[in-house]
Write a protein that holds these residues in place. Sequence first.
Motif, PDB file in Angstrom:
ATOM      1  N   PRO A 173       0.592  29.190  -7.981  1.00  0.00           N
ATOM      2  CA  PRO A 173       1.137  27.925  -7.482  1.00  0.00           C
ATOM      3  C   PRO A 173       2.599  28.027  -7.063  1.00  0.00           C
ATOM      4  CG  PRO A 173      -0.170  27.509  -9.442  1.00  0.00           C
ATOM      5  CD  PRO A 173      -0.075  28.994  -9.277  1.00  0.00           C
ATOM      6  N   GLY A 174       3.395  28.892  -7.706  1.00  0.00           N
ATOM      7  CA  GLY A 174       4.789  29.061  -7.306  1.00  0.00           C
ATOM      8  C   GLY A 174       4.907  29.506  -5.861  1.00  0.00           C
ATOM      9  N   PHE A 175       3.991  30.368  -5.452  1.00  0.00           N
ATOM     10  CA  PHE A 175       3.991  30.853  -4.073  1.00  0.00           C
ATOM     11  C   PHE A 175       3.762  29.702  -3.102  1.00  0.00           C
ATOM     12  CE2 PHE A 175       1.457  32.371  -0.461  1.00  0.00           C
ATOM     13  CZ  PHE A 175       2.378  33.237   0.107  1.00  0.00           C
ATOM     14  N   TYR A 176       2.815  28.836  -3.413  1.00  0.00           N
ATOM     15  CA  TYR A 176       2.501  27.732  -2.516  1.00  0.00           C
ATOM     16  C   TYR A 176       3.544  26.627  -2.588  1.00  0.00           C
ATOM     17  CZ  TYR A 176      -1.696  30.023  -1.103  1.00  0.00           C
ATOM     18  OH  TYR A 176      -2.566  30.932  -0.570  1.00  0.00           O
TER      19      TYR A 176
ATOM     20  N   MET B 178     -11.589  23.559   9.766  1.00  0.00           N
ATOM     21  CA  MET B 178     -12.151  23.741   8.436  1.00  0.00           C
ATOM     22  C   MET B 178     -12.090  22.417   7.685  1.00  0.00           C
ATOM     23  SD  MET B 178     -10.340  27.391   7.445  1.00  0.00           S
ATOM     24  CE  MET B 178     -11.120  27.582   5.849  1.00  0.00           C
ATOM     25  N   THR B 179     -13.051  22.192   6.813  1.00  0.00           N
ATOM     26  CA  THR B 179     -13.038  20.997   5.975  1.00  0.00           C
ATOM     27  C   THR B 179     -12.076  21.225   4.812  1.00  0.00           C
ATOM     28  OG1 THR B 179     -14.834  21.766   4.564  1.00  0.00           O
ATOM     29  CG2 THR B 179     -15.451  20.491   6.529  1.00  0.00           C
ATOM     30  N   PHE B 180     -11.790  20.140   4.109  1.00  0.00           N
ATOM     31  CA  PHE B 180     -10.916  20.220   2.943  1.00  0.00           C
ATOM     32  C   PHE B 180     -11.477  21.208   1.922  1.00  0.00           C
ATOM     33  CE2 PHE B 180      -9.681  18.959  -1.314  1.00  0.00           C
ATOM     34  CZ  PHE B 180      -8.304  18.848  -1.193  1.00  0.00           C
ATOM     35  N   ALA B 181     -12.778  21.116   1.661  1.00  0.00           N
ATOM     36  CA  ALA B 181     -13.414  22.002   0.672  1.00  0.00           C
ATOM     37  C   ALA B 181     -13.308  23.461   1.090  1.00  0.00           C
ATOM     38  CB  ALA B 181     -14.874  21.601   0.475  1.00  0.00           C
TER      39      ALA B 181
ATOM     40  N   SER C 260      -7.383  20.903  -5.948  1.00  0.00           N
ATOM     41  CA  SER C 260      -7.474  19.888  -4.893  1.00  0.00           C
ATOM     42  C   SER C 260      -6.113  19.264  -4.619  1.00  0.00           C
ATOM     43  CB  SER C 260      -8.458  18.791  -5.286  1.00  0.00           C
ATOM     44  OG  SER C 260      -9.750  19.316  -5.389  1.00  0.00           O
ATOM     45  N   GLU C 261      -5.331  19.036  -5.675  1.00  0.00           N
ATOM     46  CA  GLU C 261      -4.022  18.398  -5.513  1.00  0.00           C
ATOM     47  C   GLU C 261      -3.075  19.275  -4.688  1.00  0.00           C
ATOM     48  OE1 GLU C 261      -5.359  18.915  -8.726  1.00  0.00           O
ATOM     49  OE2 GLU C 261      -6.271  16.924  -8.756  1.00  0.00           O
TER      50      GLU C 261
ATOM     51  N   LEU D 187      -1.921  20.423   3.015  1.00  0.00           N
ATOM     52  CA  LEU D 187      -2.496  19.824   4.224  1.00  0.00           C
ATOM     53  C   LEU D 187      -1.678  18.616   4.681  1.00  0.00           C
ATOM     54  CD1 LEU D 187      -6.304  20.116   3.474  1.00  0.00           C
ATOM     55  CD2 LEU D 187      -4.953  21.445   5.114  1.00  0.00           C
ATOM     56  N   ASP D 188      -1.217  17.800   3.731  1.00  0.00           N
ATOM     57  CA  ASP D 188      -0.376  16.657   4.092  1.00  0.00           C
ATOM     58  C   ASP D 188       0.906  17.113   4.781  1.00  0.00           C
ATOM     59  OD1 ASP D 188      -2.222  14.886   3.058  1.00  0.00           O
ATOM     60  OD2 ASP D 188      -1.140  14.566   1.169  1.00  0.00           O
ATOM     61  N   ALA D 189       1.502  18.190   4.265  1.00  0.00           N
ATOM     62  CA  ALA D 189       2.731  18.710   4.877  1.00  0.00           C
ATOM     63  C   ALA D 189       2.458  19.236   6.283  1.00  0.00           C
ATOM     64  CB  ALA D 189       3.333  19.812   4.009  1.00  0.00           C
ATOM     65  N   LEU D 190       1.339  19.940   6.467  1.00  0.00           N
ATOM     66  CA  LEU D 190       0.994  20.474   7.789  1.00  0.00           C
ATOM     67  C   LEU D 190       0.675  19.351   8.773  1.00  0.00           C
ATOM     68  CD1 LEU D 190      -1.130  23.544   6.682  1.00  0.00           C
ATOM     69  CD2 LEU D 190       1.090  23.613   7.832  1.00  0.00           C
ATOM     70  N   LEU D 191       0.051  18.283   8.290  1.00  0.00           N
ATOM     71  CA  LEU D 191      -0.223  17.118   9.141  1.00  0.00           C
ATOM     72  C   LEU D 191       1.078  16.410   9.512  1.00  0.00           C
ATOM     73  CD1 LEU D 191      -3.338  15.692   7.298  1.00  0.00           C
ATOM     74  CD2 LEU D 191      -3.307  16.502   9.667  1.00  0.00           C
ATOM     75  N   LEU D 192       1.953  16.231   8.528  1.00  0.00           N
ATOM     76  CA  LEU D 192       3.228  15.553   8.756  1.00  0.00           C
ATOM     77  C   LEU D 192       4.098  16.313   9.751  1.00  0.00           C
ATOM     78  CD1 LEU D 192       5.093  13.199   7.862  1.00  0.00           C
ATOM     79  CD2 LEU D 192       6.011  14.772   6.147  1.00  0.00           C
ATOM     80  N   LYS D 193       4.074  17.629   9.665  1.00  0.00           N
ATOM     81  CA  LYS D 193       4.883  18.455  10.569  1.00  0.00           C
ATOM     82  C   LYS D 193       4.258  18.572  11.957  1.00  0.00           C
ATOM     83  CE  LYS D 193       7.995  19.223   7.583  1.00  0.00           C
ATOM     84  NZ  LYS D 193       9.355  18.749   7.733  1.00  0.00           N
ATOM     85  N   GLY D 194       3.029  18.131  12.103  1.00  0.00           N
ATOM     86  CA  GLY D 194       2.389  18.162  13.415  1.00  0.00           C
ATOM     87  C   GLY D 194       1.681  19.457  13.739  1.00  0.00           C
TER      88      GLY D 194
END
Length: 114
Positions: free
Chosen positions: A2-5, A46-49, A59-60, A66-73
């Motif tokens: 998780p530290g990497f992500y 790709m789907t979320f799963a 999942s969190e 994914l939220d960050a990638l969506l927000l950044k466009g």
Amino acid sequence: MPGFYEHLLDELDSQGPQDGFSSVDLLNFPPAIASLMGRIMRKNGMTFAEISDELQLSSEMTQKILDALLLKGFLRQVPDPQDNIVYKTKFTPKTRRRDPHPRGQSFLDDLMKE
């Protein structure tokens, strides 16, 4: 891991919002982002799963990325025929090539007239 992500999320936060990205931008992304975006691009979404399984994250944490990638466009959400949300890469619009000869003639046409 998780530290990497979490580091990946920090890198995403440091970038300004964009309206998609180009293939050249992909070369300049940090390797973890480029790898994920490349996988999504190769599979044409790709789907979320699928993304969560691919990253082997909770999942969190997957949702945060994914939220960050969506927000950044960099990604967009598209419903598929089974009403699942598919995450697809979002490329910048292609720029129109400027016509170097606005008169509709090429350099060779000009030479032929001489």
